[in-house]
Design a protein around this motif. Structure first.
Motif, PDB file in Angstrom:
ATOM      1  N   THR A 167       0.600  -1.172  -0.140  1.00 10.88           N
ATOM      2  CA  THR A 167      -0.133   0.112  -0.007  1.00 10.88           C
ATOM      3  C   THR A 167       0.792   1.213   0.054  1.00 10.88           C
ATOM      4  O   THR A 167       0.449   2.398   0.280  1.00 10.88           O
ATOM      5  N   GLY A 168       2.072   0.985  -0.383  1.00  9.61           N
ATOM      6  CA  GLY A 168       3.070   2.128  -0.280  1.00  9.61           C
ATOM      7  C   GLY A 168       3.729   2.829   0.844  1.00  9.61           C
ATOM      8  O   GLY A 168       4.053   4.097   1.047  1.00  9.61           O
ATOM      9  N   LYS A 169       3.890   2.061   2.019  1.00  3.34           N
ATOM     10  CA  LYS A 169       4.376   2.423   3.053  1.00  3.34           C
ATOM     11  C   LYS A 169       5.756   3.052   2.915  1.00  3.34           C
ATOM     12  O   LYS A 169       6.078   4.106   3.369  1.00  3.34           O
ATOM     13  N   THR A 170       6.497   1.991   2.363  1.00  8.61           N
ATOM     14  CA  THR A 170       8.060   2.257   2.311  1.00  8.61           C
ATOM     15  C   THR A 170       8.099   3.647   1.272  1.00  8.61           C
ATOM     16  O   THR A 170       9.034   4.491   1.272  1.00  8.61           O
ATOM     17  N   LEU A 171       7.305   3.532   0.153  1.00  7.18           N
ATOM     18  CA  LEU A 171       7.233   4.519  -0.896  1.00  7.18           C
ATOM     19  C   LEU A 171       6.981   5.980  -0.254  1.00  7.18           C
ATOM     20  O   LEU A 171       7.596   7.098  -0.713  1.00  7.18           O
ATOM     21  N   LEU A 172       6.189   5.999   0.775  1.00  3.46           N
ATOM     22  CA  LEU A 172       5.808   7.068   1.495  1.00  3.46           C
ATOM     23  C   LEU A 172       7.064   7.943   1.899  1.00  3.46           C
ATOM     24  O   LEU A 172       7.260   9.261   1.588  1.00  3.46           O
ATOM     25  N   ALA A 173       7.910   7.217   2.688  1.00  2.23           N
ATOM     26  CA  ALA A 173       9.232   8.027   3.131  1.00  2.23           C
ATOM     27  C   ALA A 173      10.153   8.539   1.988  1.00  2.23           C
ATOM     28  O   ALA A 173      10.693   9.553   1.946  1.00  2.23           O
ATOM     29  N   MET A 200      -8.003   4.502  -6.031  1.00  7.61           N
ATOM     30  CA  MET A 200      -7.223   3.685  -6.901  1.00  7.61           C
ATOM     31  C   MET A 200      -6.991   4.224  -8.269  1.00  7.61           C
ATOM     32  O   MET A 200      -5.905   4.040  -9.083  1.00  7.61           O
ATOM     33  N   ARG A 201      -8.267   4.701  -8.878  1.00  4.68           N
ATOM     34  CA  ARG A 201      -8.274   5.437 -10.144  1.00  4.68           C
ATOM     35  C   ARG A 201      -6.833   6.330 -10.280  1.00  4.68           C
ATOM     36  O   ARG A 201      -6.102   6.527 -11.165  1.00  4.68           O
ATOM     37  N   ARG A 202      -6.867   7.210  -9.199  1.00  8.85           N
ATOM     38  CA  ARG A 202      -5.881   8.273  -9.189  1.00  8.85           C
ATOM     39  C   ARG A 202      -4.385   7.713  -9.158  1.00  8.85           C
ATOM     40  O   ARG A 202      -3.578   8.277  -9.789  1.00  8.85           O
ATOM     41  N   ILE A 203      -4.364   6.585  -8.636  1.00  8.80           N
ATOM     42  CA  ILE A 203      -3.001   5.970  -8.424  1.00  8.80           C
ATOM     43  C   ILE A 203      -2.550   5.448  -9.764  1.00  8.80           C
ATOM     44  O   ILE A 203      -1.393   5.529 -10.019  1.00  8.80           O
ATOM     45  N   VAL A 204      -3.474   4.851 -10.398  1.00  8.47           N
ATOM     46  CA  VAL A 204      -3.096   4.151 -11.677  1.00  8.47           C
ATOM     47  C   VAL A 204      -2.884   5.178 -12.763  1.00  8.47           C
ATOM     48  O   VAL A 204      -1.934   5.147 -13.591  1.00  8.47           O
ATOM     49  N   ASP A 205      -3.587   6.456 -12.717  1.00 13.12           N
ATOM     50  CA  ASP A 205      -3.295   7.608 -13.512  1.00 13.12           C
ATOM     51  C   ASP A 205      -1.930   7.906 -13.386  1.00 13.12           C
ATOM     52  O   ASP A 205      -1.272   8.625 -14.272  1.00 13.12           O
ATOM     53  N   VAL A 206      -1.511   8.029 -11.821  1.00 15.43           N
ATOM     54  CA  VAL A 206      -0.202   8.595 -11.794  1.00 15.43           C
ATOM     55  C   VAL A 206       1.045   7.795 -12.588  1.00 15.43           C
ATOM     56  O   VAL A 206       2.043   8.197 -13.204  1.00 15.43           O
ATOM     57  N   HIS A 207       0.686   6.326 -12.446  1.00 24.78           N
ATOM     58  CA  HIS A 207       1.736   5.400 -12.843  1.00 24.78           C
ATOM     59  C   HIS A 207       1.610   5.261 -14.421  1.00 24.78           C
ATOM     60  O   HIS A 207       2.573   5.185 -15.321  1.00 24.78           O
ATOM     61  N   LYS A 235      -4.868 -11.151  -0.300  1.00 22.86           N
ATOM     62  CA  LYS A 235      -5.320 -10.416  -1.184  1.00 22.86           C
ATOM     63  C   LYS A 235      -4.437  -9.542  -2.225  1.00 22.86           C
ATOM     64  O   LYS A 235      -3.324  -9.144  -1.529  1.00 22.86           O
ATOM     65  N   PRO A 236      -4.678  -9.390  -3.335  1.00 19.10           N
ATOM     66  CA  PRO A 236      -3.961  -8.518  -4.298  1.00 19.10           C
ATOM     67  C   PRO A 236      -3.824  -6.988  -3.708  1.00 19.10           C
ATOM     68  O   PRO A 236      -5.025  -6.549  -3.500  1.00 19.10           O
ATOM     69  N   SER A 237      -2.524  -6.710  -3.880  1.00 20.95           N
ATOM     70  CA  SER A 237      -2.606  -5.227  -3.353  1.00 20.95           C
ATOM     71  C   SER A 237      -2.565  -4.045  -4.349  1.00 20.95           C
ATOM     72  O   SER A 237      -2.313  -4.569  -5.600  1.00 20.95           O
ATOM     73  N   THR A 238      -1.910  -2.859  -3.855  1.00 19.51           N
ATOM     74  CA  THR A 238      -1.920  -1.731  -5.144  1.00 19.51           C
ATOM     75  C   THR A 238      -0.856  -2.164  -6.018  1.00 19.51           C
ATOM     76  O   THR A 238      -0.973  -1.805  -7.160  1.00 19.51           O
ATOM     77  N   SER A 239       0.318  -2.477  -5.424  1.00 13.39           N
ATOM     78  CA  SER A 239       1.662  -2.687  -6.215  1.00 13.39           C
ATOM     79  C   SER A 239       1.301  -3.828  -6.993  1.00 13.39           C
ATOM     80  O   SER A 239       1.740  -3.778  -8.259  1.00 13.39           O
ATOM     81  N   GLU A 240       0.480  -4.823  -6.766  1.00 10.81           N
ATOM     82  CA  GLU A 240       0.198  -6.063  -7.840  1.00 10.81           C
ATOM     83  C   GLU A 240      -0.872  -5.506  -8.906  1.00 10.81           C
ATOM     84  O   GLU A 240      -0.690  -6.018  -9.968  1.00 10.81           O
ATOM     85  N   LEU A 241      -1.880  -4.690  -8.275  1.00  7.24           N
ATOM     86  CA  LEU A 241      -2.614  -4.107  -9.506  1.00  7.24           C
ATOM     87  C   LEU A 241      -1.747  -3.500 -10.536  1.00  7.24           C
ATOM     88  O   LEU A 241      -1.898  -3.406 -11.802  1.00  7.24           O
ATOM     89  N   ILE A 242      -0.827  -2.608 -10.144  1.00  6.58           N
ATOM     90  CA  ILE A 242       0.025  -1.793 -11.007  1.00  6.58           C
ATOM     91  C   ILE A 242       0.788  -2.737 -11.925  1.00  6.58           C
ATOM     92  O   ILE A 242       0.991  -2.640 -13.242  1.00  6.58           O
ATOM     93  N   ASP A 243       1.449  -3.794 -11.341  1.00 10.54           N
ATOM     94  CA  ASP A 243       1.900  -4.811 -12.004  1.00 10.54           C
ATOM     95  C   ASP A 243       1.076  -5.668 -13.281  1.00 10.54           C
ATOM     96  O   ASP A 243       1.439  -5.821 -14.360  1.00 10.54           O
ATOM     97  N   TRP A 244      -0.059  -5.675 -12.897  1.00 12.56           N
ATOM     98  CA  TRP A 244      -1.096  -6.685 -13.730  1.00 12.56           C
ATOM     99  C   TRP A 244      -1.560  -5.728 -14.971  1.00 12.56           C
ATOM    100  O   TRP A 244      -1.586  -6.048 -16.042  1.00 12.56           O
ATOM    101  N   LEU A 245      -1.734  -4.533 -14.557  1.00 13.93           N
ATOM    102  CA  LEU A 245      -2.012  -3.474 -15.501  1.00 13.93           C
ATOM    103  C   LEU A 245      -0.912  -3.107 -16.804  1.00 13.93           C
ATOM    104  O   LEU A 245      -1.249  -3.082 -17.773  1.00 13.93           O
TER     105      LEU A 245
END
Length: 282
Positions: free
Chosen positions: A37-43, A185-192, A220-230
């Motif tokens: 969910t972007g915890k490490t990326l937050l820093a 999630m749509r905003r996150i996808v648009d960023v990537h 459960k699949p996470s945000t990073s896995e959705l980005i990879d899948w797309l």
């Protein structure tokens, strides 16, 4: 300066408030949430947003708190003394600075990431209480006290693998990153993927959240896995219709290996498909 997210990181209003509150209070920010969910990326993004260097301390199951301060290499000193090396007379030659020492010794304020603190032994957080409070520690071998030149912004992440001590929790500002809803999630996808076809995003998100809603999934699949899948869907040029007209009797989505990470979950979806086919026959 206040953290407001970056062009490459979607931070909710609650998360922005948590970061800025921790900075104001001068307390470590403890971030929990599902893996991915972007915890490490937050820093990384806080450091970029505030124009500060980032020092990362990634915790392992064998990591000790002392390693974050410094390590004394007595074996090397003994070996050098046997070889008659003159540098043995300066014990400082055998002191290796840890990540906290680096952060304390920096000439400007830095962001210090203590990543996945819950991986270490249960005593690990307690062993850092004094250093986090006083922003200083004592080096016994040299007799010097290391004090922070500039109090670092400390971000600590946890995947909730084990409970953290109360004394440690009292010293932190806490925030739990909720799993993103459809709009976030749509905003996150648009960023990537700013140029991605919106029809593909719509169908992929529907299927993604359908999979997440299945009860009993081990992971459960996470945000990073959705980005990879797309990314895979775009690379293989999967037509939107394949997702839109996804056959429930097959259950498992195309390129499922980006979303499902263990055989139990794959077997669960296969059983659901079998039950669906049997219901259709009846």
């Amino acid at each position: 300066m206040k953290f407001q997210g970056t062009d490459s990181y979607v931070a909710t209003e609650d998360l922005q408030l948590a970061v800025n509150a921790a900075v104001t209070l001068q307390r470590p920010l403890l971030i929990k949430g599902e893996p991915g969910t972007g915890k490490t990326l937050l820093a990384e993004q806080v450091a970029e947003s505030l124009g500060m260097p980032l020092i990362q301390w990634h915790i392992k199951s064998t990591t000790k708190a002392q390693q974050g301060l410094y390590e004394y290499d007595a074996v090397s000193r003994l070996r050098d003394s046997q070889l008659g090396d003159d540098k043995v007379h300066d014990i400082g030659n055998y002191i290796k600075k840890g990540k906290m020492w680096e952060a304390f010794d920096a000439d400007k304020q830095v962001v210090l990431l203590i990543d996945e603190v819950d991986k270490a032994d249960i005593e690990f957080p307690n062993d850092l209480l004094v250093e986090l409070d006083k922003m200083e520690f004592f080096v016994y071998e040299t007799g010097e006290t290391i004090k922070a030149k500039h109090r670092p912004i400390i971000i600590i992440t946890s995947n909730n693998e084990k409970e953290l001590p109360d004394a440690f929790l009292r010293r932190c500002f806490f925030h739990f990153i909720n799993f993103p809803d459809h709009d976030t999630m749509r905003r996150i996808v648009d960023v990537h993927y700013p140029n991605i076809q919106q029809d593909l995003v719509n169908e992929a998100l529907e299927l993604f959240f359908d999979v997440r809603s299945i009860p009993g999934l081990k992971k459960k699949p996470s945000t990073s896995e959705l980005i990879d899948w797309l990314k895979l869907l775009m690379a293989d040029d999967i037509p939107n219709e394949i997702l839109k007209n996804h056959d429930n009797s097959k259950a498992i989505p195309p390129l499922y290996g980006a979303l499902l990470k263990n055989e139990q979950d794959v077997h669960m979806l296969e059983r659901l498909a079998f039950m669906h086919r049997r219901e259709q026959r009846n």
